[in-house]
Write a protein that holds these residues in place. Structure first.
Motif, PDB file in Angstrom:
ATOM      1  N   PRO A  11       8.960 -17.091 -16.213  1.00 41.57           N
ATOM      2  CA  PRO A  11       8.422 -17.070 -17.566  1.00 41.57           C
ATOM      3  C   PRO A  11       7.084 -17.808 -17.708  1.00 41.57           C
ATOM      4  N   ARG A  12       6.757 -18.688 -16.783  1.00 35.76           N
ATOM      5  CA  ARG A  12       5.483 -19.418 -16.829  1.00 35.76           C
ATOM      6  C   ARG A  12       4.512 -18.950 -15.755  1.00 35.76           C
ATOM      7  N   ALA A  13       4.766 -17.778 -15.203  1.00 42.08           N
ATOM      8  CA  ALA A  13       3.957 -17.269 -14.089  1.00 42.08           C
ATOM      9  C   ALA A  13       2.491 -17.090 -14.470  1.00 42.08           C
ATOM     10  N   GLU A  14       2.221 -16.595 -15.670  1.00 46.79           N
ATOM     11  CA  GLU A  14       0.824 -16.389 -16.069  1.00 46.79           C
ATOM     12  C   GLU A  14       0.053 -17.699 -16.073  1.00 46.79           C
ATOM     13  N   GLU A  21      -5.681 -20.372  -9.928  1.00 47.29           N
ATOM     14  CA  GLU A  21      -6.984 -19.736  -9.725  1.00 47.29           C
ATOM     15  C   GLU A  21      -8.123 -20.713 -10.002  1.00 47.29           C
ATOM     16  N   ARG A  22      -7.948 -21.581 -10.985  1.00 49.36           N
ATOM     17  CA  ARG A  22      -8.965 -22.594 -11.275  1.00 49.36           C
ATOM     18  C   ARG A  22      -9.125 -23.533 -10.071  1.00 49.36           C
ATOM     19  N   HIS A  23      -8.000 -23.972  -9.499  1.00 51.22           N
ATOM     20  CA  HIS A  23      -8.065 -24.842  -8.326  1.00 51.22           C
ATOM     21  C   HIS A  23      -8.600 -24.091  -7.106  1.00 51.22           C
ATOM     22  N   LEU A  24      -8.334 -22.813  -7.033  1.00 49.51           N
ATOM     23  CA  LEU A  24      -8.864 -21.989  -5.953  1.00 49.51           C
ATOM     24  C   LEU A  24     -10.392 -22.006  -5.971  1.00 49.51           C
ATOM     25  N   ARG A  25     -10.977 -21.796  -7.150  1.00 49.40           N
ATOM     26  CA  ARG A  25     -12.443 -21.849  -7.281  1.00 49.40           C
ATOM     27  C   ARG A  25     -12.977 -23.232  -6.916  1.00 49.40           C
ATOM     28  N   GLU A  26     -12.271 -24.289  -7.342  1.00 43.25           N
ATOM     29  CA  GLU A  26     -12.687 -25.652  -7.004  1.00 43.25           C
ATOM     30  C   GLU A  26     -12.672 -25.868  -5.494  1.00 43.25           C
ATOM     31  N   PHE A  27     -11.668 -25.318  -4.815  1.00 39.64           N
ATOM     32  CA  PHE A  27     -11.571 -25.428  -3.360  1.00 39.64           C
ATOM     33  C   PHE A  27     -12.813 -24.836  -2.695  1.00 39.64           C
ATOM     34  N   PHE A  28     -13.235 -23.652  -3.146  1.00 36.78           N
ATOM     35  CA  PHE A  28     -14.403 -23.001  -2.545  1.00 36.78           C
ATOM     36  C   PHE A  28     -15.672 -23.820  -2.762  1.00 36.78           C
ATOM     37  N   VAL A  40      -6.860 -13.347 -11.850  1.00 35.67           N
ATOM     38  CA  VAL A  40      -5.406 -13.214 -11.944  1.00 35.67           C
ATOM     39  C   VAL A  40      -5.093 -11.841 -12.516  1.00 35.67           C
ATOM     40  N   ASP A  41      -3.876 -11.368 -12.244  1.00 37.19           N
ATOM     41  CA  ASP A  41      -3.457 -10.076 -12.773  1.00 37.19           C
ATOM     42  C   ASP A  41      -1.937 -10.073 -12.920  1.00 37.19           C
ATOM     43  N   GLU A  42      -1.479  -9.265 -13.857  1.00 37.09           N
ATOM     44  CA  GLU A  42      -0.044  -9.130 -14.104  1.00 37.09           C
ATOM     45  C   GLU A  42       0.478  -7.896 -13.384  1.00 37.09           C
ATOM     46  N   VAL A  43       1.560  -8.061 -12.630  1.00 38.14           N
ATOM     47  CA  VAL A  43       2.189  -6.960 -11.920  1.00 38.14           C
ATOM     48  C   VAL A  43       3.284  -6.354 -12.792  1.00 38.14           C
ATOM     49  N   ALA A  50      -2.559 -14.540  -8.376  1.00 35.59           N
ATOM     50  CA  ALA A  50      -3.947 -14.988  -8.315  1.00 35.59           C
ATOM     51  C   ALA A  50      -4.521 -14.386  -7.039  1.00 35.59           C
ATOM     52  N   TYR A  51      -5.822 -14.108  -7.050  1.00 38.59           N
ATOM     53  CA  TYR A  51      -6.441 -13.530  -5.872  1.00 38.59           C
ATOM     54  C   TYR A  51      -7.856 -14.064  -5.705  1.00 38.59           C
ATOM     55  N   CYS A  52      -8.358 -13.879  -4.488  1.00 39.16           N
ATOM     56  CA  CYS A  52      -9.769 -14.132  -4.233  1.00 39.16           C
ATOM     57  C   CYS A  52     -10.253 -13.131  -3.201  1.00 39.16           C
ATOM     58  N   ASP A  53     -11.502 -12.716  -3.355  1.00 39.17           N
ATOM     59  CA  ASP A  53     -12.160 -11.830  -2.401  1.00 39.17           C
ATOM     60  C   ASP A  53     -13.123 -12.674  -1.587  1.00 39.17           C
ATOM     61  N   VAL A  54     -12.950 -12.631  -0.277  1.00 43.48           N
ATOM     62  CA  VAL A  54     -13.760 -13.464   0.606  1.00 43.48           C
ATOM     63  C   VAL A  54     -14.243 -12.657   1.803  1.00 43.48           C
TER      64      VAL A  54
END
Length: 85
Positions: A11-14, A21-28, A40-43, A50-54
């Motif tokens: 229920p808290r997945a979004e 995703e915010r932390h993912l961007r910070e990592f980069f 992010v996207d809903e299945v 969450a995703y990233c293109d690298v």
């Protein structure tokens, strides 16, 4: 280009996917790696990812540090702007 995915269920997945995703961007930024896109996207109800293109050159470093659940080739048409919410 490769798309890496992290899946979130419940229920808290979004909110969790958006937070990750915010932390993912910070990592980069912190690691000085190139990030083509992220978001992010809903299945389905209660299932988000969450995703990233690298670039292939950084897949190994990101995979070692952040352990995505899956990956797939990323086509230019599949890329979307970085989600900044």
């Amino acid at each position: 280009m490769t798309r890496l995915f992290w899946d979130f269920v419940g229920p808290r997945a979004e909110g969790t996917a958006r937070h990750f995703e915010r932390h993912l961007r910070e990592f980069f930024v912190r690691e000085r790696l190139d990030l083509a896109a992220s978001g992010v996207d809903e299945v389905a109800k209660y299932k988000w990812f969450a995703y990233c293109d690298v670039d292939e050159a950084v897949v190994a470093a990101v995979t070692k540090a952040l352990r995505p659940q899956r990956q797939a080739p990323s086509s230019p048409a599949a890329s979307s702007p970085t989600d900044s919410e």
